[in-house]
Design a protein around this motif. Structure first.
Motif, mmCIF file in Angstrom:
data_model
loop_
_atom_site.group_PDB
_atom_site.id
_atom_site.type_symbol
_atom_site.label_atom_id
_atom_site.label_comp_id
_atom_site.label_asym_id
_atom_site.label_seq_id
_atom_site.Cartn_x
_atom_site.Cartn_y
_atom_site.Cartn_z
ATOM 1 N N UNK A 29 17.737 -29.190 8.098
ATOM 2 C CA UNK A 29 17.842 -28.654 6.741
ATOM 3 C C UNK A 29 18.919 -29.354 5.929
ATOM 4 N N UNK A 30 20.086 -29.583 6.517
ATOM 5 C CA UNK A 30 21.181 -30.238 5.802
ATOM 6 C C UNK A 30 20.779 -31.628 5.335
ATOM 7 N N UNK A 31 20.087 -32.372 6.175
ATOM 8 C CA UNK A 31 19.695 -33.752 5.848
ATOM 9 C C UNK A 31 18.326 -33.849 5.178
ATOM 10 N N UNK A 32 17.713 -32.710 4.903
ATOM 11 C CA UNK A 32 16.420 -32.652 4.224
ATOM 12 C C UNK A 32 15.377 -33.541 4.907
ATOM 13 N N UNK A 33 15.310 -33.458 6.233
ATOM 14 C CA UNK A 33 14.373 -34.313 6.966
ATOM 15 C C UNK A 33 12.921 -34.020 6.600
ATOM 16 N N UNK A 34 12.572 -32.764 6.351
ATOM 17 C CA UNK A 34 11.185 -32.457 5.979
ATOM 18 C C UNK A 34 10.805 -33.174 4.693
ATOM 19 N N UNK A 35 11.698 -33.184 3.725
ATOM 20 C CA UNK A 35 11.439 -33.882 2.472
ATOM 21 C C UNK A 35 11.361 -35.391 2.709
ATOM 22 N N UNK A 36 12.295 -35.925 3.469
ATOM 23 C CA UNK A 36 12.309 -37.364 3.740
ATOM 24 C C UNK A 36 11.051 -37.807 4.492
ATOM 25 N N UNK A 37 10.546 -36.935 5.347
ATOM 26 C CA UNK A 37 9.351 -37.262 6.136
ATOM 27 C C UNK A 37 8.050 -36.958 5.390
ATOM 28 N N UNK A 38 8.144 -36.591 4.130
ATOM 29 C CA UNK A 38 6.949 -36.260 3.351
ATOM 30 C C UNK A 38 6.805 -37.134 2.114
ATOM 31 N N UNK A 39 7.543 -38.206 2.045
ATOM 32 C CA UNK A 39 7.551 -39.017 0.830
ATOM 33 C C UNK A 39 6.193 -39.631 0.514
ATOM 34 N N UNK A 54 9.610 -26.833 -2.951
ATOM 35 C CA UNK A 54 11.055 -26.608 -2.952
ATOM 36 C C UNK A 54 11.538 -26.764 -1.512
ATOM 37 N N UNK A 55 11.909 -27.998 -1.171
ATOM 38 C CA UNK A 55 12.187 -28.348 0.220
ATOM 39 C C UNK A 55 13.347 -27.563 0.808
ATOM 40 N N UNK A 56 14.285 -27.119 -0.003
ATOM 41 C CA UNK A 56 15.407 -26.343 0.540
ATOM 42 C C UNK A 56 14.947 -24.968 1.045
ATOM 43 N N UNK A 57 13.724 -24.559 0.664
ATOM 44 C CA UNK A 57 13.179 -23.286 1.135
ATOM 45 C C UNK A 57 12.216 -23.456 2.310
ATOM 46 N N UNK A 58 11.993 -24.706 2.708
ATOM 47 C CA UNK A 58 11.058 -24.981 3.804
ATOM 48 C C UNK A 58 11.846 -25.067 5.106
ATOM 49 N N UNK A 59 11.426 -24.286 6.081
ATOM 50 C CA UNK A 59 12.079 -24.336 7.384
ATOM 51 C C UNK A 59 11.031 -24.298 8.494
#
Length: 175
Positions: A29-39, A54-59
């Protein structure tokens, strides 16, 4: 970037490998890996409201639900708006297809870029081509019985697939 900048980033985000960070929900979550892996998926999805995640709400518990519209719209765009999607593992064939589809854009592509993969070989029995699609980034597959404990490498791939769910899903759809 300066060493001071890197030190600030490491102090703020940590200094773990991708595998270690993928195994740690806080680091993910801190490094926003889900967002980075969805580019790739976000790019193909476009600017439609379905693409706003809203990637900060995705876990871990809700990433599939939160990204369903994103993936659906990206798949729809891939089918209706994208002329061709090649794959890196078979770049030579991708270049060949592009040179046929868009000859004006690829007329200066060197001839060696249009040759079949050097690992391609003719099958003696059928005369057809047999390609080796393996790459250094290929996913590990657990061929062991269900009761066998996964190896560390297999656990890393499982974690990566959970985090990079959207791009894996779109890649499998396109492939």
């Amino acid at each position: 970037r300066t060493e001071e900048h890197r030190s600030e980033i490491v102090a703020h985000l940590g200094n773990k490998t991708f595998s270690d960070c993928a195994a740690d929900p806080d680091c993910t979550n801190t490094n926003q890996l889900r967002r980075q892996c969805s580019l790739q998926t976000m790019y193909i999805c476009g600017a439609h409201e379905d693409c706003l995640v809203h990637w900060h709400l995705v876990d871990e518990s809700n990433h599939v639900e939160k990204t369903a519209k994103l993936i659906s719209r990206a798949k729809q765009n891939l089918e209706s708006e994208i002329l061709f999607a090649g794959i890196v593992e078979d770049m030579d064939t991708s270049n060949q297809v592009l040179s046929k589809l868009l000859p004006t854009y690829f007329e200066d592509l060197p001839a060696e870029s249009l040759q079949l993969d050097r690992e391609t070989k003719s099958s003696p029995s059928s005369g057809s081509f047999e390609r080796n699609f393996k790459s250094s980034g290929s996913a590990a597959v657990n061929v062991a019985p269900k009761y066998a404990k996964p190896t560390a490498e297999e656990r890393e791939m499982i974690n990566a697939r959970k985090i990079c769910y959207t791009d894996f899903e779109l890649y499998n759809f396109a492939n």
